[in-house]
Design an enzyme around this catalytic site. Structure first.
Site, PDB file in Angstrom:
ATOM      1  CG  PHE A  51      49.211 -45.718-124.559  1.00 44.62           C
ATOM      2  CD1 PHE A  51      49.679 -46.095-125.816  1.00 44.62           C
ATOM      3  CD2 PHE A  51      49.355 -44.402-124.168  1.00 44.62           C
ATOM      4  CE1 PHE A  51      50.287 -45.165-126.653  1.00 44.62           C
ATOM      5  CE2 PHE A  51      49.956 -43.464-125.003  1.00 44.62           C
ATOM      6  CZ  PHE A  51      50.424 -43.849-126.252  1.00 44.62           C
ATOM      7  CG  ASP A  67      42.069 -45.900-123.165  1.00 44.41           C
ATOM      8  OD1 ASP A  67      41.607 -45.719-124.313  1.00 44.41           O
ATOM      9  OD2 ASP A  67      43.010 -45.244-122.689  1.00 44.41           O
ATOM     10  CE1 TYR A 104      45.899 -40.095-131.150  1.00 45.55           C
ATOM     11  CE2 TYR A 104      44.683 -38.379-129.997  1.00 45.55           C
ATOM     12  CZ  TYR A 104      45.591 -39.414-129.982  1.00 45.55           C
ATOM     13  OH  TYR A 104      46.176 -39.778-128.806  1.00 45.55           O
ATOM     14  CE  LYS A 105      45.972 -43.701-130.480  1.00 40.67           C
ATOM     15  NZ  LYS A 105      46.045 -44.131-129.098  1.00 40.67           N
ATOM     16  NE  ARG A 119      51.428 -49.365-133.433  1.00 43.02           N
ATOM     17  CZ  ARG A 119      50.824 -48.403-132.738  1.00 43.02           C
ATOM     18  NH1 ARG A 119      50.129 -48.712-131.669  1.00 43.02           N
ATOM     19  NH2 ARG A 119      50.922 -47.153-133.088  1.00 43.02           N
TER      20      ARG A 119
HETATM   21  C1  LIG Z   1      46.727 -43.250-128.140  1.00 42.35           C
HETATM   22  C2  LIG Z   1      46.482 -43.535-126.705  1.00 42.35           C
HETATM   23  C3  LIG Z   1      46.553 -42.514-125.745  1.00 42.35           C
HETATM   24  C4  LIG Z   1      46.972 -41.117-126.104  1.00 42.35           C
HETATM   25  O1  LIG Z   1      46.585 -40.171-125.152  1.00 42.35           O
HETATM   26  P1  LIG Z   1      46.590 -38.620-125.544  1.00 42.35           P
HETATM   27  O2  LIG Z   1      46.268 -37.906-124.313  1.00 42.35           O
HETATM   28  O3  LIG Z   1      45.573 -38.456-126.648  1.00 42.35           O
HETATM   29  O4  LIG Z   1      47.941 -38.292-126.080  1.00 42.35           O
HETATM   30  C5  LIG Z   1      46.237 -42.841-124.438  1.00 42.35           C
HETATM   31  N1  LIG Z   1      45.889 -44.090-124.086  1.00 42.35           N
HETATM   32  C6  LIG Z   1      45.825 -45.101-124.981  1.00 42.35           C
HETATM   33  C7  LIG Z   1      45.429 -46.449-124.553  1.00 42.35           C
HETATM   34  C8  LIG Z   1      46.143 -44.855-126.320  1.00 42.35           C
HETATM   35  O5  LIG Z   1      46.113 -45.845-127.198  1.00 42.35           O
END
Ligand SMILES: *Cc1c(COP(=O)(O)O)cnc(C)c1O
Length: 395
Positions: free
Chosen positions: A111, A182, A207-208, A354
């Site tokens: 990400f 992660d 939040y996911k 997705r």
């Molecule tokens: C959703 C996601 C994020 C989001 O990071 P925030 O700081 O909460 O905005 C970061 N890394 C990964 C791998 C994600 O899937």
């Protein structure tokens, strides 16, 4: 209790929600809990609530509940801030543990924020660290003795491809590298056993799949036997051993609490606490079996009815998280047309549609109903309508 448990969530009529991998829906108990925290605790107790409502203990309490979902012991997970911050903390601590090495190994599917935070840290540190991002399939062979830290997202946000946590961690340790996972698309989506993996660090958002609401606090895990070696890069007062002694010098807490930074977001943490009630009595192996069954049905039906769409996720369920992606040139417009018809998934550039599958509130009949609508949109070329072509700010 069996799955699904739709009654636990506020799910709008006429919507099939296949985007819980991006933002989980509202748990029914969350609104009442937030109202109570705001009105009775904050409104009524004012500053006394830090003690009378035990606000200060909430980050650790919620951390323990998350620990139970990712195979970690109580006391090993700190909560707060956003995932980007937690990535920075884990990476900074890991680099300090390998001062003689200069390579951070991630992969090209990670990400963006994880890679951006690494770039910012490398620049601030100014020690010539190099970030390597081979293709996900090539990561294992790129783990060499030059590598200080292997930092990977277990489940790829775009394709759903899942790394083998145990095998990659073992490989990292074999060359003396520190391992950071992660779990943004793993926590609440697939069974995770951090203790057995032996990874030093893990981070994730809530939040996911954990349904903590927009901007819900993130979490960070440090392996209990190394936590006292963690040198906090963000030396905030609530990670101090005695925050209210107000000492001039920083002394980290003698526990995972040293990974806290500043004042905890009490309303969001309370909502998350209420959301985590959805997991009581859920066996992660049952959840995984249900998730695989939903994904298999979806792939079979979409492929049979819409040859225009190309599977962009691994076909083998063992290599996939709890989402399915299809590539389609007109994916953005097609997704807008689906959302207009109540099937909510999302789009990721350049051409990925997705769909997340969350067995807490999605069942087989939902998947079949969604496939009917996908067929209608693709076969009928509904996406050609110009109103579906304009991009919104958030996709
Ligand atoms: C959703 C996601 C994020 C989001 O990071 P925030 O700081 O909460 O905005 C970061 N890394 C990964 C791998 C994600 O899937």
């Amino acid at each position: 209790m069996t799955l699904p448990r739709k009654d636990f969530f506020e799910l709008p009529e006429g919507v099939i929600y296949l985007d819980g991998n991006s933002l989980g829906p509202l748990p029914k108990g969350a609104a009442a809990r937030a109202a109570d925290v705001i009105t009775r605790e904050w409104g009524g107790e004012l500053i006394k609530a830090w003690n009378t409502a035990d606000w200060m203990a909430l980050p650790a309490k919620v951390g323990d509940r998350i620990a139970g979902l990712i195979g970690a012991p109580a006391g090993s997970v700190a909560t707060g801030d956003t995932l980007s911050i937690k990535v920075y903390q884990a990476l900074a601590a890991a680099l300090k543990m390998r001062p003689d090495r200069r390579v951070i190994l991630s992969d090209s599917g990670n990400f963006p924020t994880d890679l951006y935070m690494a770039q910012g840290l490398v620049s601030t540190a100014g020690q010539g660290h190099e970030i390597r991002t081979p293709a996900p399939e090539a990561v294992a062979e790129a783990i060499t003795e030059e590598v200080a830290v292997v930092m990977l997202t277990q489940v790829d946000y775009r394709s759903g491809r899942m790394h083998d946590m145990a095998a990659i961690t073992a490989k990292a340790h074999a060359v003396g590298a520190v391992m950071i996972w992660d779990l943004a698309h793993s926590a609440g989506a697939v069974p995770v056993d951090l203790t057995t993996s032996n990874a030093e660090f893990a981070v994730g958002c809530t939040y996911k799949y954990l349904n903590g609401g927009p901007g819900a606090p993130a979490f960070i895990y440090a392996r209990p036997d190394i936590v006292l070696d963690v040198e906090p890069a963000l030396a905030g007062w609530l990670g101090h051993d005695a925050p209210f002694a107000m000492e001039p010098g920083y002394r980290p807490a003698m526990s995972t609490e040293r990974l806290r930074v500043g004042t905890p977001p009490i309303v969001q943490l309370s909502i998350l606490d209420a959301a985590l009630d959805a997991w009581s009595g859920v066996d992660m192996a049952d959840l995984r079996a249900a998730s695989v069954a939903l994904c298999e049905t979806f792939i079979r039906e979409v492929e049979a009815r819409c040859p225009e769409l190309t599977l962009a996720s691994p076909r083998d369920a063992a290599e996939r998280g709890s989402q399915v992606s299809f590539a389609f040139e007109q994916g953005y417009a097609a997704m807008q047309a689906l959302i207009d018809r109540g099937v909510i998934g999302d789009f990721r550039a350049p051409n990925i549609m997705r769909f997340g599958f969350t067995p807490l509130y999605i069942e087989e009949s939902d998947v079949l109903a969604a496939c009917d609508i996908i067929e209608e949109v693709i076969k009928g070329e509904v996406w050609r309508d110009p109103k579906y072509q304009t991009k919104s700010r958030v996709t």
